[in-house]
Write a protein that holds these residues in place. Structure first.
Motif, PDB file in Angstrom:
ATOM      1  N   ILE A  23     -12.323  26.229 -23.532  1.00  0.00           N
ATOM      2  CA  ILE A  23     -13.650  26.340 -22.934  1.00  0.00           C
ATOM      3  C   ILE A  23     -13.908  25.206 -21.951  1.00  0.00           C
ATOM      4  O   ILE A  23     -14.681  25.349 -20.995  1.00  0.00           O
ATOM      5  N   VAL A  24     -13.233  24.063 -22.180  1.00  0.00           N
ATOM      6  CA  VAL A  24     -13.359  22.947 -21.236  1.00  0.00           C
ATOM      7  C   VAL A  24     -12.706  23.316 -19.908  1.00  0.00           C
ATOM      8  O   VAL A  24     -13.235  23.026 -18.828  1.00  0.00           O
ATOM      9  N   MET A  25     -11.547  23.972 -19.994  1.00  0.00           N
ATOM     10  CA  MET A  25     -10.857  24.393 -18.778  1.00  0.00           C
ATOM     11  C   MET A  25     -11.659  25.425 -18.000  1.00  0.00           C
ATOM     12  O   MET A  25     -11.637  25.457 -16.761  1.00  0.00           O
ATOM     13  N   VAL A  26     -12.409  26.263 -18.722  1.00  0.00           N
ATOM     14  CA  VAL A  26     -13.190  27.307 -18.070  1.00  0.00           C
ATOM     15  C   VAL A  26     -14.190  26.709 -17.093  1.00  0.00           C
ATOM     16  O   VAL A  26     -14.399  27.240 -15.991  1.00  0.00           O
ATOM     17  N   TYR A  27     -14.805  25.597 -17.461  1.00  0.00           N
ATOM     18  CA  TYR A  27     -15.832  24.993 -16.606  1.00  0.00           C
ATOM     19  C   TYR A  27     -15.321  23.801 -15.809  1.00  0.00           C
ATOM     20  O   TYR A  27     -15.796  23.543 -14.700  1.00  0.00           O
ATOM     21  N   LEU A  28     -14.359  23.080 -16.364  1.00  0.00           N
ATOM     22  CA  LEU A  28     -13.879  21.884 -15.668  1.00  0.00           C
ATOM     23  C   LEU A  28     -13.006  22.238 -14.474  1.00  0.00           C
ATOM     24  O   LEU A  28     -13.162  21.666 -13.384  1.00  0.00           O
ATOM     25  N   LEU A  29     -12.084  23.178 -14.653  1.00  0.00           N
ATOM     26  CA  LEU A  29     -11.150  23.528 -13.578  1.00  0.00           C
ATOM     27  C   LEU A  29     -11.847  24.066 -12.334  1.00  0.00           C
ATOM     28  O   LEU A  29     -11.603  23.570 -11.226  1.00  0.00           O
ATOM     29  N   PRO A  30     -12.744  25.060 -12.444  1.00  0.00           N
ATOM     30  CA  PRO A  30     -13.411  25.540 -11.218  1.00  0.00           C
ATOM     31  C   PRO A  30     -14.245  24.466 -10.526  1.00  0.00           C
ATOM     32  O   PRO A  30     -14.218  24.348  -9.294  1.00  0.00           O
ATOM     33  N   SER A  31     -14.982  23.672 -11.310  1.00  0.00           N
ATOM     34  CA  SER A  31     -15.821  22.635 -10.708  1.00  0.00           C
ATOM     35  C   SER A  31     -14.976  21.578 -10.021  1.00  0.00           C
ATOM     36  O   SER A  31     -15.323  21.103  -8.926  1.00  0.00           O
ATOM     37  N   MET A  32     -13.859  21.197 -10.638  1.00  0.00           N
ATOM     38  CA  MET A  32     -12.989  20.183 -10.033  1.00  0.00           C
ATOM     39  C   MET A  32     -12.362  20.690  -8.737  1.00  0.00           C
ATOM     40  O   MET A  32     -12.218  19.937  -7.767  1.00  0.00           O
ATOM     41  N   ILE A  33     -11.984  21.972  -8.701  1.00  0.00           N
ATOM     42  CA  ILE A  33     -11.390  22.537  -7.484  1.00  0.00           C
ATOM     43  C   ILE A  33     -12.404  22.499  -6.340  1.00  0.00           C
ATOM     44  O   ILE A  33     -12.087  22.088  -5.215  1.00  0.00           O
ATOM     45  N   VAL A  34     -13.634  22.904  -6.620  1.00  0.00           N
ATOM     46  CA  VAL A  34     -14.668  22.911  -5.579  1.00  0.00           C
ATOM     47  C   VAL A  34     -14.978  21.494  -5.111  1.00  0.00           C
ATOM     48  O   VAL A  34     -15.114  21.232  -3.911  1.00  0.00           O
ATOM     49  N   VAL A 178     -16.421  25.586   1.400  1.00  0.00           N
ATOM     50  CA  VAL A 178     -16.944  25.734   0.033  1.00  0.00           C
ATOM     51  C   VAL A 178     -17.170  27.193  -0.356  1.00  0.00           C
ATOM     52  O   VAL A 178     -16.783  27.599  -1.465  1.00  0.00           O
ATOM     53  N   PRO A 179     -17.783  28.048   0.492  1.00  0.00           N
ATOM     54  CA  PRO A 179     -17.904  29.464   0.094  1.00  0.00           C
ATOM     55  C   PRO A 179     -16.557  30.133  -0.158  1.00  0.00           C
ATOM     56  O   PRO A 179     -16.426  30.953  -1.078  1.00  0.00           O
ATOM     57  N   GLY A 180     -15.561  29.783   0.642  1.00  0.00           N
ATOM     58  CA  GLY A 180     -14.225  30.324   0.405  1.00  0.00           C
ATOM     59  C   GLY A 180     -13.625  29.831  -0.907  1.00  0.00           C
ATOM     60  O   GLY A 180     -12.910  30.572  -1.594  1.00  0.00           O
ATOM     61  N   LEU A 181     -13.912  28.581  -1.256  1.00  0.00           N
ATOM     62  CA  LEU A 181     -13.417  28.032  -2.520  1.00  0.00           C
ATOM     63  C   LEU A 181     -14.041  28.760  -3.707  1.00  0.00           C
ATOM     64  O   LEU A 181     -13.368  28.970  -4.730  1.00  0.00           O
ATOM     65  N   PHE A 237     -23.207  30.649 -11.445  1.00  0.00           N
ATOM     66  CA  PHE A 237     -24.400  29.844 -11.179  1.00  0.00           C
ATOM     67  C   PHE A 237     -24.045  28.374 -10.991  1.00  0.00           C
ATOM     68  O   PHE A 237     -24.654  27.692 -10.165  1.00  0.00           O
ATOM     69  N   ILE A 238     -23.062  27.883 -11.738  1.00  0.00           N
ATOM     70  CA  ILE A 238     -22.658  26.483 -11.591  1.00  0.00           C
ATOM     71  C   ILE A 238     -22.096  26.232 -10.194  1.00  0.00           C
ATOM     72  O   ILE A 238     -22.475  25.264  -9.518  1.00  0.00           O
ATOM     73  N   LEU A 239     -21.202  27.103  -9.756  1.00  0.00           N
ATOM     74  CA  LEU A 239     -20.613  26.947  -8.424  1.00  0.00           C
ATOM     75  C   LEU A 239     -21.652  27.133  -7.324  1.00  0.00           C
ATOM     76  O   LEU A 239     -21.600  26.462  -6.285  1.00  0.00           O
ATOM     77  N   PHE A 240     -22.590  28.031  -7.551  1.00  0.00           N
ATOM     78  CA  PHE A 240     -23.665  28.227  -6.570  1.00  0.00           C
ATOM     79  C   PHE A 240     -24.516  26.963  -6.427  1.00  0.00           C
ATOM     80  O   PHE A 240     -24.850  26.539  -5.313  1.00  0.00           O
ATOM     81  N   LEU A 241     -24.859  26.334  -7.554  1.00  0.00           N
ATOM     82  CA  LEU A 241     -25.666  25.104  -7.511  1.00  0.00           C
ATOM     83  C   LEU A 241     -24.898  23.964  -6.847  1.00  0.00           C
ATOM     84  O   LEU A 241     -25.469  23.176  -6.086  1.00  0.00           O
ATOM     85  N   LEU A 242     -23.588  23.870  -7.132  1.00  0.00           N
ATOM     86  CA  LEU A 242     -22.782  22.833  -6.484  1.00  0.00           C
ATOM     87  C   LEU A 242     -22.749  23.030  -4.968  1.00  0.00           C
ATOM     88  O   LEU A 242     -22.856  22.063  -4.204  1.00  0.00           O
ATOM     89  N   ALA A 243     -22.594  24.272  -4.547  1.00  0.00           N
ATOM     90  CA  ALA A 243     -22.494  24.545  -3.110  1.00  0.00           C
ATOM     91  C   ALA A 243     -23.813  24.263  -2.391  1.00  0.00           C
ATOM     92  O   ALA A 243     -23.838  23.621  -1.339  1.00  0.00           O
ATOM     93  N   VAL A 244     -24.920  24.718  -2.975  1.00  0.00           N
ATOM     94  CA  VAL A 244     -26.212  24.638  -2.286  1.00  0.00           C
ATOM     95  C   VAL A 244     -26.808  23.236  -2.347  1.00  0.00           C
ATOM     96  O   VAL A 244     -27.310  22.717  -1.345  1.00  0.00           O
ATOM     97  N   TYR A 245     -26.749  22.601  -3.531  1.00  0.00           N
ATOM     98  CA  TYR A 245     -27.458  21.332  -3.710  1.00  0.00           C
ATOM     99  C   TYR A 245     -26.560  20.105  -3.545  1.00  0.00           C
ATOM    100  O   TYR A 245     -27.060  19.035  -3.201  1.00  0.00           O
ATOM    101  N   LEU A 246     -25.278  20.241  -3.798  1.00  0.00           N
ATOM    102  CA  LEU A 246     -24.388  19.095  -3.633  1.00  0.00           C
ATOM    103  C   LEU A 246     -23.777  19.054  -2.231  1.00  0.00           C
ATOM    104  O   LEU A 246     -23.712  17.989  -1.600  1.00  0.00           O
ATOM    105  N   ASP A 248     -24.911  21.033   0.310  1.00  0.00           N
ATOM    106  CA  ASP A 248     -25.942  21.447   1.278  1.00  0.00           C
ATOM    107  C   ASP A 248     -25.506  22.660   2.103  1.00  0.00           C
ATOM    108  O   ASP A 248     -25.783  22.751   3.303  1.00  0.00           O
ATOM    109  N   VAL A 249     -24.827  23.592   1.460  1.00  0.00           N
ATOM    110  CA  VAL A 249     -24.427  24.826   2.151  1.00  0.00           C
ATOM    111  C   VAL A 249     -25.629  25.766   2.187  1.00  0.00           C
ATOM    112  O   VAL A 249     -26.201  26.087   1.143  1.00  0.00           O
ATOM    113  N   PRO A 250     -26.058  26.200   3.370  1.00  0.00           N
ATOM    114  CA  PRO A 250     -27.226  27.095   3.432  1.00  0.00           C
ATOM    115  C   PRO A 250     -26.900  28.471   2.853  1.00  0.00           C
ATOM    116  O   PRO A 250     -25.807  28.997   3.056  1.00  0.00           O
TER     117      PRO A 250
END
Length: 294
Positions: A23-34, A178-181, A237-246, A248-250
């Motif tokens: 379960i750690v890999m499920v959330y850690l791997l995608p976030s780290m890649i982005v 980032v959207p492609g990632l 939702f996690i990747l969406f929040l990273l893209a928009v708020y971290l 600043d992807v419109p």
């Protein structure tokens, strides 16, 4: 369909994912890649080292030189060296580009004559070289236009560029990468997890417990893949929040369409993972049979 039995197996899968730390890999791997690729990949060029040879030493050439000195895209140096020495600095990787202003630059402009400016760019990295060349051409065009206005020359024959970018107006790398990632992560990560879930059961031999259970094949697949689908749905939702708020992807458009299409994307990715796991299991079983007969 035995809902109570399926629910029990789904809870078992959640407990297994938590116990094995998948379960750690499920959330850690995608976030780290982005995060890594979002911050690490840079296609734009800033502070390119450019060497300017001003052979004219005139007011017009100084205006052009100042355009490069006050640009964020260049670290400009004006030196009085020979052309051979300037080109040698490119070979020695000390300079990214050389701009040569001819000695008759101002004179030819005042007489409305064509004047050629030499541009030499280090093309060891073609994409970077093309970008630098475009920046230099744009800066030269801006400088020449300002020189023409100051000197009161006729605007006839001057090159005027009226351009507008319809996508990524700010020309930011993050808006394109980032959207492609996000699409790449939602394709790869669920497929890896789905393949691991099936192969892991086969390796441990616990898959025979499912064979002995009253579950059908469809119910077994539902019990195995529903936890992976649910966990990666949270990743949307996690990747969406990273893209928009971290980064600043419109975001433009319907969030509901984004969410539904992402869920469909995850289902396709899980199906690919199931296909991979079936191939791996079949291939490994074939190898074991060959070894046994050998």
């Amino acid at each position: 369909m035995k809902l109570i039995t399926i629910k029990a197996y789904i809870l078992k899968e959640f407990m297994e994912l938590y116990r094995t730390r998948l379960i750690v890999m499920v959330y850690l791997l995608p976030s780290m890649i982005v995060l890594l690729f979002g911050y690490g990949i840079r296609m734009d060029v800033t502070h390119a080292r450019i060497l300017i040879l001003d052979n004219d030493q005139s007011k017009f050439s100084q205006v052009l030189t100042s355009k490069f000195e006050h640009s964020k895209y260049f670290n400009a140096k004006v030196l009085h060296v020979s052309e051979k020495e300037a080109l040698r600095s490119i070979k020695q990787a000390k300079t990214d580009a050389v701009l040569i202003i001819p000695s008759s630059f101002e004179k030819r402009l005042l007489h409305a004559q064509k004047s050629e400016i030499g541009i030499f760019v280090d093309a060891s990295f073609p994409t970077r070289a093309t970008t630098i060349e475009g920046y230099i051409k744009g800066t030269v065009l801006d400088g020449v236009s300002e020189v023409a206005q100051r000197s009161g020359l006729s605007a006839k024959g001057l090159i005027v560029l009226n351009q507008r970018t319809l996508f990524n107006q700010a020309m930011r790398d993050e808006d394109a990468i980032v959207p492609g990632l996000i699409g790449l992560v939602l394709l790869v990560a669920p497929a890896i997890l789905a393949a691991l879930l099936i192969v892991k059961e086969k390796e441990r031999g616990t898959i025979f417990n499912f064979y002995a259970s009253p579950l059908s094949k469809g119910e077994f697949l539902l019990a195995k893949l529903f936890p992976a689908f649910l966990l990666h749905s949270v990743n949307i939702f996690i990747l969406f929040l990273l893209a928009v708020y971290l980064f600043d992807v419109p975001f433009r458009g319907s969030f509901m369409l984004y969410w539904l299409s992402s869920e469909l994307y995850i289902l396709i990715s899980l199906s690919i993972g199931m296909l991979i796991s079936k191939y791996l299991i079949k291939n490994k079983t074939k190898k074991r049979t060959e070894i046994a007969y050998a």
